[in-house]
Design a protein around this motif. Sequence first.
Motif, PDB file in Angstrom:
ATOM      1  N   THR A 395       0.777  -1.149   0.324  1.00  0.00           N
ATOM      2  CA  THR A 395      -0.216   0.003  -0.045  1.00  0.00           C
ATOM      3  C   THR A 395       1.199   0.697  -0.333  1.00  0.00           C
ATOM      4  O   THR A 395       1.637   1.452   0.914  1.00  0.00           O
ATOM      5  CB  THR A 395      -1.073   0.084   1.254  1.00  0.00           C
ATOM      6  OG1 THR A 395      -1.805  -1.244   1.450  1.00  0.00           O
ATOM      7  CG2 THR A 395      -1.935   1.374   1.392  1.00  0.00           C
ATOM      8  N   LEU A 396       1.198   2.006  -1.263  1.00  0.00           N
ATOM      9  CA  LEU A 396       1.726   3.026  -1.293  1.00  0.00           C
ATOM     10  C   LEU A 396       1.140   4.312  -0.828  1.00  0.00           C
ATOM     11  O   LEU A 396      -0.219   5.011  -0.235  1.00  0.00           O
ATOM     12  CB  LEU A 396       2.261   3.636  -2.874  1.00  0.00           C
ATOM     13  CG  LEU A 396       2.061   2.141  -3.545  1.00  0.00           C
ATOM     14  CD1 LEU A 396       2.263   2.733  -4.734  1.00  0.00           C
ATOM     15  CD2 LEU A 396       3.845   1.642  -3.372  1.00  0.00           C
ATOM     16  N   GLY A 397       1.981   5.244  -0.138  1.00  0.00           N
ATOM     17  CA  GLY A 397       1.884   6.565   0.608  1.00  0.00           C
ATOM     18  C   GLY A 397       1.989   7.553  -0.244  1.00  0.00           C
ATOM     19  O   GLY A 397       2.725   7.647  -1.464  1.00  0.00           O
ATOM     20  N   PRO A 398       2.440   8.892   0.205  1.00  0.00           N
ATOM     21  CA  PRO A 398       3.211   9.682  -0.426  1.00  0.00           C
ATOM     22  C   PRO A 398       4.656   9.203  -1.502  1.00  0.00           C
ATOM     23  O   PRO A 398       4.801   8.973  -0.634  1.00  0.00           O
ATOM     24  CB  PRO A 398       3.324  11.190  -0.240  1.00  0.00           C
ATOM     25  CG  PRO A 398       1.700  10.753   1.542  1.00  0.00           C
ATOM     26  CD  PRO A 398       1.972   9.495   1.572  1.00  0.00           C
ATOM     27  N   SER A 399       4.543  10.717  -2.021  1.00  0.00           N
ATOM     28  CA  SER A 399       6.013   9.713  -2.940  1.00  0.00           C
ATOM     29  C   SER A 399       6.653  11.096  -3.547  1.00  0.00           C
ATOM     30  O   SER A 399       6.195  12.159  -3.420  1.00  0.00           O
ATOM     31  CB  SER A 399       5.887   8.976  -4.504  1.00  0.00           C
ATOM     32  OG  SER A 399       4.761  10.152  -5.333  1.00  0.00           O
ATOM     33  N   ASP A 400       7.917  10.978  -3.611  1.00  0.00           N
ATOM     34  CA  ASP A 400       8.428  12.355  -3.761  1.00  0.00           C
ATOM     35  C   ASP A 400       9.366  12.388  -5.527  1.00  0.00           C
ATOM     36  O   ASP A 400       8.965  11.362  -6.216  1.00  0.00           O
ATOM     37  CB  ASP A 400       9.788  12.845  -2.408  1.00  0.00           C
ATOM     38  CG  ASP A 400      10.833  11.849  -2.510  1.00  0.00           C
ATOM     39  OD1 ASP A 400      10.754  10.370  -3.398  1.00  0.00           O
ATOM     40  OD2 ASP A 400      11.500  12.172  -1.745  1.00  0.00           O
ATOM     41  N   GLN A 401      10.494  13.022  -5.832  1.00  0.00           N
ATOM     42  CA  GLN A 401      10.642  12.716  -7.321  1.00  0.00           C
ATOM     43  C   GLN A 401      11.384  11.288  -7.415  1.00  0.00           C
ATOM     44  O   GLN A 401      11.507  10.094  -8.896  1.00  0.00           O
ATOM     45  CB  GLN A 401      12.018  13.536  -7.570  1.00  0.00           C
ATOM     46  CG  GLN A 401      11.285  15.052  -7.393  1.00  0.00           C
ATOM     47  CD  GLN A 401      12.427  15.805  -7.319  1.00  0.00           C
ATOM     48  OE1 GLN A 401      14.106  15.353  -6.541  1.00  0.00           O
ATOM     49  NE2 GLN A 401      12.159  17.301  -7.094  1.00  0.00           N
ATOM     50  N   GLN A 402      12.245  10.530  -6.287  1.00  0.00           N
ATOM     51  CA  GLN A 402      12.877   9.203  -7.058  1.00  0.00           C
ATOM     52  C   GLN A 402      12.433   8.159  -6.013  1.00  0.00           C
ATOM     53  O   GLN A 402      11.807   7.327  -6.681  1.00  0.00           O
ATOM     54  CB  GLN A 402      14.255   9.387  -6.829  1.00  0.00           C
ATOM     55  CG  GLN A 402      14.814  10.328  -7.490  1.00  0.00           C
ATOM     56  CD  GLN A 402      16.160  10.771  -7.275  1.00  0.00           C
ATOM     57  OE1 GLN A 402      17.129  10.056  -6.168  1.00  0.00           O
ATOM     58  NE2 GLN A 402      16.593  11.281  -8.541  1.00  0.00           N
ATOM     59  N   ASN A 403      11.197   8.528  -4.214  1.00  0.00           N
ATOM     60  CA  ASN A 403      11.589   7.521  -3.879  1.00  0.00           C
ATOM     61  C   ASN A 403      10.087   7.646  -3.373  1.00  0.00           C
ATOM     62  O   ASN A 403       9.245   8.494  -3.652  1.00  0.00           O
ATOM     63  CB  ASN A 403      11.990   7.632  -2.786  1.00  0.00           C
ATOM     64  CG  ASN A 403      13.452   7.380  -2.694  1.00  0.00           C
ATOM     65  OD1 ASN A 403      13.984   6.549  -3.791  1.00  0.00           O
ATOM     66  ND2 ASN A 403      14.416   8.304  -1.848  1.00  0.00           N
ATOM     67  N   VAL A 404       9.540   6.636  -2.749  1.00  0.00           N
ATOM     68  CA  VAL A 404       7.742   6.649  -2.267  1.00  0.00           C
ATOM     69  C   VAL A 404       7.513   5.699  -1.270  1.00  0.00           C
ATOM     70  O   VAL A 404       8.216   4.622  -0.606  1.00  0.00           O
ATOM     71  CB  VAL A 404       6.579   5.444  -3.990  1.00  0.00           C
ATOM     72  CG1 VAL A 404       7.749   4.503  -3.546  1.00  0.00           C
ATOM     73  CG2 VAL A 404       4.871   5.250  -3.129  1.00  0.00           C
ATOM     74  N   SER A 405       6.285   6.585  -0.157  1.00  0.00           N
ATOM     75  CA  SER A 405       6.457   5.731   1.336  1.00  0.00           C
ATOM     76  C   SER A 405       5.923   4.717   0.526  1.00  0.00           C
ATOM     77  O   SER A 405       4.938   4.091   0.518  1.00  0.00           O
ATOM     78  CB  SER A 405       5.548   6.868   2.431  1.00  0.00           C
ATOM     79  OG  SER A 405       4.395   7.192   1.718  1.00  0.00           O
ATOM     80  N   VAL A 406       5.409   3.699   1.950  1.00  0.00           N
ATOM     81  CA  VAL A 406       5.130   2.176   1.564  1.00  0.00           C
ATOM     82  C   VAL A 406       3.718   2.565   2.789  1.00  0.00           C
ATOM     83  O   VAL A 406       5.159   2.111   3.986  1.00  0.00           O
ATOM     84  CB  VAL A 406       5.647   0.630   1.385  1.00  0.00           C
ATOM     85  CG1 VAL A 406       4.797   0.067   1.171  1.00  0.00           C
ATOM     86  CG2 VAL A 406       6.679   1.669   0.145  1.00  0.00           C
ATOM     87  N   THR A 407       3.310   1.670   3.164  1.00  0.00           N
ATOM     88  CA  THR A 407       2.317   2.501   4.184  1.00  0.00           C
ATOM     89  C   THR A 407       2.417   0.508   4.913  1.00  0.00           C
ATOM     90  O   THR A 407       1.980   0.570   6.435  1.00  0.00           O
ATOM     91  CB  THR A 407       0.930   2.942   4.635  1.00  0.00           C
ATOM     92  OG1 THR A 407       0.490   2.526   3.491  1.00  0.00           O
ATOM     93  CG2 THR A 407       1.251   4.460   4.146  1.00  0.00           C
ATOM     94  N   LYS A 408       2.004  -0.293   4.334  1.00  0.00           N
ATOM     95  CA  LYS A 408       1.867  -1.595   3.732  1.00  0.00           C
ATOM     96  C   LYS A 408       2.764  -2.044   3.476  1.00  0.00           C
ATOM     97  O   LYS A 408       2.141  -2.159   2.475  1.00  0.00           O
ATOM     98  CB  LYS A 408      -0.280  -1.820   4.391  1.00  0.00           C
ATOM     99  CG  LYS A 408       0.133  -2.717   4.777  1.00  0.00           C
ATOM    100  CD  LYS A 408      -1.529  -3.636   4.941  1.00  0.00           C
ATOM    101  CE  LYS A 408      -2.036  -4.870   5.386  1.00  0.00           C
ATOM    102  NZ  LYS A 408      -3.742  -4.488   5.457  1.00  0.00           N
TER     103      LYS A 408
END
Length: 561
Positions: A395-408
Motif C-alpha cells: 500500500t503506497l503513500g506519498p511520493s517524491d521525485q525518486q522514492n515512494v513511501s509504503v504504509t503496508k
Amino acid sequence: MDDPHRRFTPPSDDSGPGRDLSREYDRDYGDVRLYEPELPLPAVERPPPPSPPLAPSRRRSWLGRIIMLAIVLLIVAGIIGWVKWKGAHQTASGGRFQSASQPVGTAKVAKGDMPVTLSALGTVTPLATVTVQSQINGQLLEVGYKEGQMVQKGDFLAQIDPRPYQVALEQAQAQLAKDQAALRNAQVDLDRYRKLVAENSIARQTLDTQVATVQQDAAVLQADQAQIDTQKLNLVYCHITAPVSGRIGLRLVDPGNYVQASSTTGLVVITQLQPISVIFTVPEDSLNQVLDQMHAGKTLQVTAFDRTGAKKLDNGHLETVDNQIDTTTGTVKLRAIFDNPGEALFPNQFVNIQLLITTLENVPVVPVAAVQRGAPGTFVYIVKPDSTVKAQPVTLGPSDQQNVSVTKGVQDGDQVVTDGADRLKDGGKVRVTDNPTGQANPGQAAASQSQLDQSGSPGEAASGKAAVDQAGGSTSSATSSGSPPNGAPPSGATSSGALPSGALPSGAPPSAPPPGSDQQNAAPQNGAQSSGQDNADAATGDASGKGHHRRRQNQQQGGSQ
C-alpha cells in the motif's frame, strides 16, 4: 364462303392451354369478334443422345491438376516441417536461457522522512500594477525614464510645462496681498468706530456693520490662500514621480504631446516585481488539509517551477486563501508570496506550484522503480534468502521525485528488486548483480533538488556506465537520471518499474532480436552456455566472431535441409 361468325384463333407466339381470349379487328366487317383458343398438341418424349467418349485433351487436364495438387501438398508439408524445427530450436534455446538465474538490481527498504505535497497550476500576479496618469493639463516636456527600467518609489518620471501654473500662483499671491490691505483698513475703521460709539458720537449700527466687513475681508484672505495652495499643488503635479517600486513598461506618450487629466491612456505602466505573488487553485477536497495547518499557525512552504516542471524558479510561502469555492470548477484560489530576488517570476507567467502540507517522519521508503503494477495490484518483488523472489502486495503513500513511501507490505531492511523486474515471476530464481542500486535514501530527493537549483534542469547531471563480464559472458549496466519535480518516476523508469522500449535493466540479458535481423542467429550473452569462438563472440561482440557464427549456422541449416 367462310362463316363470318366462325371463331378464329389469332396468331400468337405464345401457345398453350392457359392462353386468354383475344380481340382482333376484322378489316372486312369492321367489328370486334371473340375467338376461342386452340388446344396444343401433346409433347413427344425423345430419348437423350448418347454421350461422346472423353477427349484426350480432357484426360491430360485432369492429370495436370493431380500433379499440381501433389506439388502444393509437398510445399505445405515442407513449411510445416520447417516451422516445427524452428520452434523446437527456439524452445531449446529458451529453455537454456530460462533455466539460468535472472540478474537483477536491488535496493534495501529504509525508513526516512517523506514530504506530503499538493501540485497545482498557477499564474504569476503582481501585487501592484499602476498606470501613471497626469493630474493636470499641459505639454509633456521631458521623460526621465527608459523603457524596462527598474524604478523606486519617488523616482522622477516626467515633467509637464509648469509655466502656466507658475503665473497663476503669482496672480493668487497678488490677490492675497490686495485683500490683506483691505482687511487692515477695515480693522482700523473698526477701532475708530468703537471709540466713537463709546463717546456716543455715532450710531451703534455703524459699528456692527464695520465688524461684519472685517470678518468678510478675513474670509477673502482664506480663499486667496487656498488659491495659492492650489497653484502650488499644480506645480507639484507638473513633476511626476513613481508611485511604487517596480519595472517600467513601454512608453505610452512621447515628449511634446499635450496631456490631459481626463485621458485614460496614461503615461506609463509600472509593475511591482519584488515581492510578487502567484495565484493557484487546489481542489476543495484538499482545502481542509491546508486550513488545518494554517489554523495551527504554521507557515506553508510553496515552490514554483516553470511550465515544463523541470526548472525551479523560486521559494515562497502561502499568504492567504480565498473566501469562497468556485462552484463551476470545484476549486478554491490561494495566494503565495515570493521575494523573487532574481526576477525569475514574471507577471502573468504560467507556473507549476508545489505546496508542502506536512512531512511524514520515519516511514518505510522504496525507490519508485521498485513498484510494479499487475494482477495482484500494486506490489514489489522481495528477494528472499534462498535467492528467489516473492511478489509482495504493498500500500503506497506519498511520493517524491525518486522514492515512494509504503504504509503496508514491507519492513525496514527488505531487499526489493529495482532493475530487471519485467522478466521475473513469483518464486523465480534471481542473481543479484555486483552493482545494486543500493539502499533507498529519502534524503536523496533533497540532494537532487540542490543539484537542480545549481544546474537549472533535472536529469542534466545524469550519467551511466556499462561493464562486460568476460568470464560469464554477461553485460551489466547502471544508469542514473533525474526526474521531474512533479512526483513523476525518474527518467528511464516508469511507475510500474518497467524500462522504456529498447532499454535494458541493470544486469538483465538482452532481449531476442526481431525475426529476419542480422542478430537473430547470435548466441545469447547471459545465461547461455556456448563453447569456443561462439562464446567469445557473444561476450565481446566481435564482428568477425559474429560472421563466423552466422556462417556456421547457415551450414548447419543447409545440412539439415
